[in-house]
Design a protein around this motif. Structure first.
Motif, PDB file in Angstrom:
ATOM      1  N   LEU A 131       8.679  39.914  24.603  1.00 50.38           N
ATOM      2  CA  LEU A 131       8.714  38.774  25.522  1.00 50.38           C
ATOM      3  C   LEU A 131       7.377  38.045  25.656  1.00 50.38           C
ATOM      4  CD1 LEU A 131      11.063  40.017  28.407  1.00 50.38           C
ATOM      5  CD2 LEU A 131      11.630  38.685  26.379  1.00 50.38           C
ATOM      6  N   PRO A 132       6.270  38.745  25.919  1.00 49.96           N
ATOM      7  CA  PRO A 132       5.005  38.001  26.004  1.00 49.96           C
ATOM      8  C   PRO A 132       4.679  37.243  24.717  1.00 49.96           C
ATOM      9  CG  PRO A 132       4.759  40.188  26.950  1.00 49.96           C
ATOM     10  CD  PRO A 132       6.079  40.171  26.255  1.00 49.96           C
ATOM     11  N   GLY A 133       4.959  37.864  23.554  1.00 47.30           N
ATOM     12  CA  GLY A 133       4.714  37.198  22.281  1.00 47.30           C
ATOM     13  C   GLY A 133       5.596  35.975  22.093  1.00 47.30           C
ATOM     14  N   LEU A 134       6.868  36.068  22.502  1.00 58.44           N
ATOM     15  CA  LEU A 134       7.767  34.918  22.413  1.00 58.44           C
ATOM     16  C   LEU A 134       7.304  33.792  23.332  1.00 58.44           C
ATOM     17  CD1 LEU A 134      11.216  36.748  22.295  1.00 58.44           C
ATOM     18  CD2 LEU A 134      10.209  35.387  20.457  1.00 58.44           C
ATOM     19  N   GLN A 135       6.812  34.145  24.507  1.00 58.50           N
ATOM     20  CA  GLN A 135       6.309  33.118  25.426  1.00 58.50           C
ATOM     21  C   GLN A 135       5.117  32.382  24.816  1.00 58.50           C
ATOM     22  OE1 GLN A 135       5.775  34.392  29.486  1.00 58.50           O
ATOM     23  NE2 GLN A 135       4.349  32.734  29.947  1.00 58.50           N
ATOM     24  N   ARG A 136       4.239  33.116  24.138  1.00 61.65           N
ATOM     25  CA  ARG A 136       3.097  32.457  23.483  1.00 61.65           C
ATOM     26  C   ARG A 136       3.549  31.656  22.260  1.00 61.65           C
ATOM     27  NH1 ARG A 136       0.578  37.384  25.217  1.00 61.65           N
ATOM     28  NH2 ARG A 136       1.190  38.461  23.299  1.00 61.65           N
ATOM     29  N   LEU A 137       4.555  32.178  21.534  1.00 64.68           N
ATOM     30  CA  LEU A 137       5.048  31.493  20.338  1.00 64.68           C
ATOM     31  C   LEU A 137       5.652  30.133  20.678  1.00 64.68           C
ATOM     32  CD1 LEU A 137       5.598  31.727  17.253  1.00 64.68           C
ATOM     33  CD2 LEU A 137       7.809  32.746  17.845  1.00 64.68           C
ATOM     34  N   PHE A 138       6.344  30.066  21.823  1.00 65.21           N
ATOM     35  CA  PHE A 138       6.991  28.818  22.233  1.00 65.21           C
ATOM     36  C   PHE A 138       6.274  28.214  23.447  1.00 65.21           C
ATOM     37  CE2 PHE A 138      10.393  31.305  20.173  1.00 65.21           C
ATOM     38  CZ  PHE A 138      10.784  30.400  19.196  1.00 65.21           C
ATOM     39  N   ALA A 139       4.956  28.304  23.443  1.00 62.85           N
ATOM     40  CA  ALA A 139       4.170  27.834  24.588  1.00 62.85           C
ATOM     41  C   ALA A 139       4.328  26.338  24.838  1.00 62.85           C
ATOM     42  CB  ALA A 139       2.689  28.168  24.375  1.00 62.85           C
ATOM     43  N   ASP A 140       4.734  25.568  23.823  1.00 61.60           N
ATOM     44  CA  ASP A 140       4.898  24.128  24.013  1.00 61.60           C
ATOM     45  C   ASP A 140       6.161  23.781  24.792  1.00 61.60           C
ATOM     46  OD1 ASP A 140       6.430  25.102  21.949  1.00 61.60           O
ATOM     47  OD2 ASP A 140       6.412  23.235  20.805  1.00 61.60           O
ATOM     48  N   ASP A 141       7.049  24.735  24.987  1.00 64.51           N
ATOM     49  CA  ASP A 141       8.251  24.514  25.799  1.00 64.51           C
ATOM     50  C   ASP A 141       7.866  24.615  27.275  1.00 64.51           C
ATOM     51  OD1 ASP A 141      10.684  24.820  27.267  1.00 64.51           O
ATOM     52  OD2 ASP A 141      11.688  25.520  25.459  1.00 64.51           O
ATOM     53  N   PRO A 142       8.115  23.570  28.075  1.00 70.25           N
ATOM     54  CA  PRO A 142       7.701  23.607  29.486  1.00 70.25           C
ATOM     55  C   PRO A 142       8.406  24.687  30.305  1.00 70.25           C
ATOM     56  CG  PRO A 142       9.096  21.696  29.044  1.00 70.25           C
ATOM     57  CD  PRO A 142       8.753  22.300  27.720  1.00 70.25           C
TER      58      PRO A 142
END
Length: 399
Positions: A39-50
């Motif tokens: 989850l933390p990695g996915l959040q960083r991977l899609f950081a451009d999603d508001p």
């Protein structure tokens, strides 16, 4: 009682149908918690999603939404169309939708694939639980309900540790673990046969004999509400633990996987003893002991940051949850008449995932307002109250 419980477990392990159903049980843990270390990695991977912060947290319980809505309908289909076909269809759909996160382009589409995954889990869980009721009875059925939780936990341990390892390479790789579900298909195909169906006239007679109304429905609805609340508390672990450890300075998907692995391992080991424990202290005693253990686990999390306290807290929560979970299934299969087992299994399954889906929706604002310590202490108070109520029931019955 101990010898009876041991004999029942031996009977289960010698039955290939039971082994196939236990293998299918491992998939229900995979559906939600497997990607938790990523989850933390996915959040960083899609950081451009508001909406990345909320969407990543919702990926774990996302299947719960479709399961909560569709499990009762799946239960009706299982009663009318048959158990075997829908179980096999659910496993195939699980493989396809679960692994879709490997290649889907963004968080919204990955979220939708998780919704489809919930449809697969609804079919698997309702068919599997109904088949347990159809194939087995008495102590053997009770033993199988405990071993079912053990299978879920040991399967979850394997898959979460594997997902934690590959998530350190790329968070997307965690979705590939769902492809392992294809290994369940051959044994399921060969051993699961459709149980003999009762005719409409026989079903009508069963309704008359069992009092198909408030006689079983009211206690059953009480179990449904209690199970939903139990899973809401339990699912704080896979949805909030990665971020809790991150806030404590432990920025490691592998550590999250190890902590959740301890949760699964402890629960799996204790579930092996479920039949013996239940025979010794009855169902109310099991509820009292299980909720007390869960409360102690969340209290240990408050005392973190030492990593060993997080491990100890996860172990206690896993042990408590492994005690109470089989009780819901065992009591439901005892209460529901045979021709209503699919529907009852579907509603019970829905209650599990309603609690799971609501968990991050309620716990995330609680963390924002009161911090992780405030959230955990609030859960401790509620679980302690539930344990006390169950203990009081046990004491009153013994008198």
């Amino acid at each position: 009682m101990t010898s009876v419980a041991g004999a029942a477990q031996t009977t289960v392990w010698r039955d290939r149908r039971a082994v196939a159903l236990l293998m299918a049980a491992t998939l229900t843990v995979m559906a939600n918690a497997t990607i938790s270390p990523a989850l933390p990695g996915l959040q960083r991977l899609f950081a451009d999603d508001p909406h990345a912060a909320m969407l990543t947290r919702l990926l774990v319980p996302a299947p719960s939404l479709s399961i909560a809505l569709l499990a009762p309908l799946a239960g009706l289909a299982v009663d009318r169309l048959g158990r075997r076909f829908l179980l096999l269809a659910g496993i195939l759909l699980f493989v396809v939708s679960g692994s879709a996160g490997l290649y889907l382009p963004d968080l919204p589409t990955i979220f939708l694939s998780r919704i489809v995954l919930g449809v697969a889990v609804a079919l698997i869980m309702t068919a599997q639980t109904a088949l347990i009721g159809d194939y087995f009875s008495g102590e053997t059925r009770t033993a199988l309900t405990g071993l079912q939780i053990s299978a879920r936990n040991f399967g979850g341990l394997l898959f979460i540790l594997l997902a934690g390892s590959v998530a350190a390479i790329s968070p997307r790789l965690a979705f590939g673990v769902y492809g392992l579900a294809v290994l369940v298909l051959p044994l399921t195909w060969m051993t699961i046969v459709e149980p003999r169906r009762t005719s409409p006239k026989q079903q009508s007679g069963q309704e008359t004999r069992t009092g198909d109304g408030a006689h079983w429905r009211l206690p059953f609805l009480g179990l449904v509400a209690l199970q939903s609340m139990t899973n809401m508390f339990f699912f704080i672990m896979p949805t909030q633990l990665p971020f809790f450890l991150d806030a404590q300075g432990f920025h490691s998907a592998t550590l999250t996987g190890m902590t959740l692995g301890v949760l699964m391992l402890t629960g799996g080991c204790l579930a092996l003893l479920y039949t013996r424990i239940q025979c010794a202290i009855n169902y109310a005693g099991v509820f009292a002991l299980g909720y007390a253990a869960m409360a102690a686990g969340f209290l240990l999390l408050v005392l973190s940051p030492p990593v060993f306290l997080s491990f100890a807290g996860a172990a206690s929560i896993g042990a408590g949850y492994a005690l109470v979970s089989p009780t819901f299934v065992a009591l439901t299969l005892h209460l529901a008449p045979p021709h209503r087992r699919g529907l009852a299994s579907g509603i019970l399954t829905a209650s599990v995932f309603i609690g799971q889906f609501c968990s991050p929706l309620l716990s995330t604002p609680a963390v924002s307002g009161f911090g992780y310590d405030g959230l955990f202490l609030g859960v401790v108070v509620v679980l302690t109250t539930m344990a006390t109520a169950a203990l009081s029931s046990t004491v009153m019955r013994s008198r």
